[in-house]
Design a protein around this motif. Structure first.
Motif, PDB file in Angstrom:
ATOM      1  N   LEU A  28       0.834  -1.204   0.000  1.00 25.40           N
ATOM      2  CA  LEU A  28       0.000   0.000   0.000  1.00 25.40           C
ATOM      3  C   LEU A  28       0.869   1.255   0.000  1.00 25.40           C
ATOM      4  O   LEU A  28       0.589   2.209  -0.718  1.00 25.40           O
ATOM      5  N   TRP A  29       1.926   1.259   0.791  1.00 30.19           N
ATOM      6  CA  TRP A  29       2.842   2.397   0.787  1.00 30.19           C
ATOM      7  C   TRP A  29       3.467   2.582  -0.597  1.00 30.19           C
ATOM      8  O   TRP A  29       3.691   3.708  -1.041  1.00 30.19           O
ATOM      9  N   GLY A  30       3.733   1.468  -1.281  1.00 29.50           N
ATOM     10  CA  GLY A  30       4.241   1.561  -2.647  1.00 29.50           C
ATOM     11  C   GLY A  30       3.234   2.213  -3.576  1.00 29.50           C
ATOM     12  O   GLY A  30       3.581   3.051  -4.406  1.00 29.50           O
ATOM     13  N   GLU A  31       1.960   1.818  -3.440  1.00 30.28           N
ATOM     14  CA  GLU A  31       0.887   2.461  -4.216  1.00 30.28           C
ATOM     15  C   GLU A  31       0.867   3.963  -3.966  1.00 30.28           C
ATOM     16  O   GLU A  31       0.751   4.769  -4.900  1.00 30.28           O
ATOM     17  N   GLN A  32       0.938   4.338  -2.713  1.00 22.89           N
ATOM     18  CA  GLN A  32       0.869   5.750  -2.341  1.00 22.89           C
ATOM     19  C   GLN A  32       2.058   6.529  -2.888  1.00 22.89           C
ATOM     20  O   GLN A  32       1.912   7.682  -3.297  1.00 22.89           O
ATOM     21  N   ALA A  33       3.228   5.893  -2.920  1.00 21.58           N
ATOM     22  CA  ALA A  33       4.406   6.540  -3.490  1.00 21.58           C
ATOM     23  C   ALA A  33       4.232   6.771  -4.989  1.00 21.58           C
ATOM     24  O   ALA A  33       4.613   7.821  -5.522  1.00 21.58           O
ATOM     25  N   VAL A  34       3.648   5.778  -5.676  1.00 21.11           N
ATOM     26  CA  VAL A  34       3.378   5.935  -7.105  1.00 21.11           C
ATOM     27  C   VAL A  34       2.411   7.092  -7.336  1.00 21.11           C
ATOM     28  O   VAL A  34       2.617   7.941  -8.217  1.00 21.11           O
ATOM     29  N   GLN A  35       1.355   7.153  -6.548  1.00 20.08           N
ATOM     30  CA  GLN A  35       0.366   8.216  -6.720  1.00 20.08           C
ATOM     31  C   GLN A  35       0.947   9.587  -6.392  1.00 20.08           C
ATOM     32  O   GLN A  35       0.541  10.592  -6.976  1.00 20.08           O
TER      33      GLN A  35
END
Length: 290
Positions: A135-142
């Motif tokens: 999820l943190w990876g998703e947030q970094a992408v966004q």
């Protein structure tokens, strides 16, 4: 067009290698690069952007991840480095250089307490270190590359690598009976099908950023999946259903993580096969040595 795939030796990376090779045979001007952990060490954050710069890709398909779900519980730093911090480096590279990014995520970003197929805007609440770091990876992408596409998937298997299907086949050939969890619900994803969907997205005339869900069609438990593997493979091992409580693991798994695929189908015209047909395809291809 230059396409770079991370996690090249993984299940999805291997399927993408085959799918993109077929496309490059039909369409000129496509150049592909497949990087595994040796070519792109995601635990060495300071190197990531420089390595990507050597290839100057137009599109990055980021499939690489720390996927040892149970080990992540005691190896939080390694999971965070690969799933979160390395993904942030890739997203920052894409932001700086105008590179398109397709990042693969997971149903483990959810807590599993829903009783309806999960849409992309459903609340996230991971219950494991693996899910948290993804999820943190998703947030970094966004944050760094908001024009990216994130695809959440679940229960991935293929002819390549280690996965539930191959484990079941091995155990069913070694034992006369098995017990498999019957109260975790979702749908498996044949990596071959997901690779085809990604290629279709890459070839789409319009780039539509956002989060999308992809798994095969249907709704089953791990027990149902194991029984189907046995029956299609023509094996005789007895399979017994058990509750999650009878098979404790270091990491909690979502009880219900069925993904709603409406958005990816409507946006890109992706056709999603039924899980049973895809399982048959994989098993028969394995028999033929494909």
């Amino acid at each position: 067009m230059k396409i770079l795939v991370t996690g090249a030796s993984g299940q999805l990376g291997s399927e993408l290698k085959r799918a993109l090779h077929e496309v490059s045979q039909e369409i000129s001007g496509i150049e592909t690069f497949f990087l595994d952990r040796k070519n792109l060490p995601l635990d060495q954050l300071i190197l990531i952007q420089d390595i990507l710069g050597m290839y100057q890709p137009d599109i990055i398909v980021h499939t690489a991840a720390y996927t040892a779900v149970d080990r992540a519980e005691s190896d939080r730093q390694a999971a965070d480095t690969v799933n979160h911090l390395a993904t942030a480096e890739i997203a920052q590279y894409c932001h700086i250089h105008g590179t398109k990014l397709i990042a693969i995520s997971t149903d483990y970003v959810f807590d599993g307490e829903s009783d309806q197929p999960l849409k992309e805007d459903a609340p996230t609440a991971p219950i494991s270190v693996y899910g948290e770091t993804k999820l943190w990876g998703e947030q970094a992408v966004q944050k760094w590359a908001p024009d990216s596409i994130i695809i959440r998937t679940s229960w991935v298997y293929s002819s390549y690598g280690s996965n539930f299907v191959k484990t079941m086949l091995r155990l069913m050939n070694e034992r006369t009976e098995l017990s498999v969890v019957a109260d975790q619900i979702g749908t498996p994803t044949y990596a071959h099908d997901l690779a085809q969907a990604i290629v279709q997205i890459i070839q789409s005339p319009q780039w539509q950023p956002g989060i999308y869900h992809y798994s095969n069609e249907g709704e089953i438990s791990w027990y149902d999946f194991a029984v189907a593997i046995r029956d299609i493979a023509g094996l005789s091992c007895a399979v017994h259903p058990i509750p999650t409580t009878a098979y404790p693991t270091p990491a909690k798994r979502p009880r219900y993580s069925l993904l709603d695929k409406s958005k990816i189908k409507a946006t890109f015209g992706v056709i999603v096969p039924n899980w049973r047909e895809s399982l048959k395809h994989m098993l028969h291809a394995s028999e033929r040595g494909e």
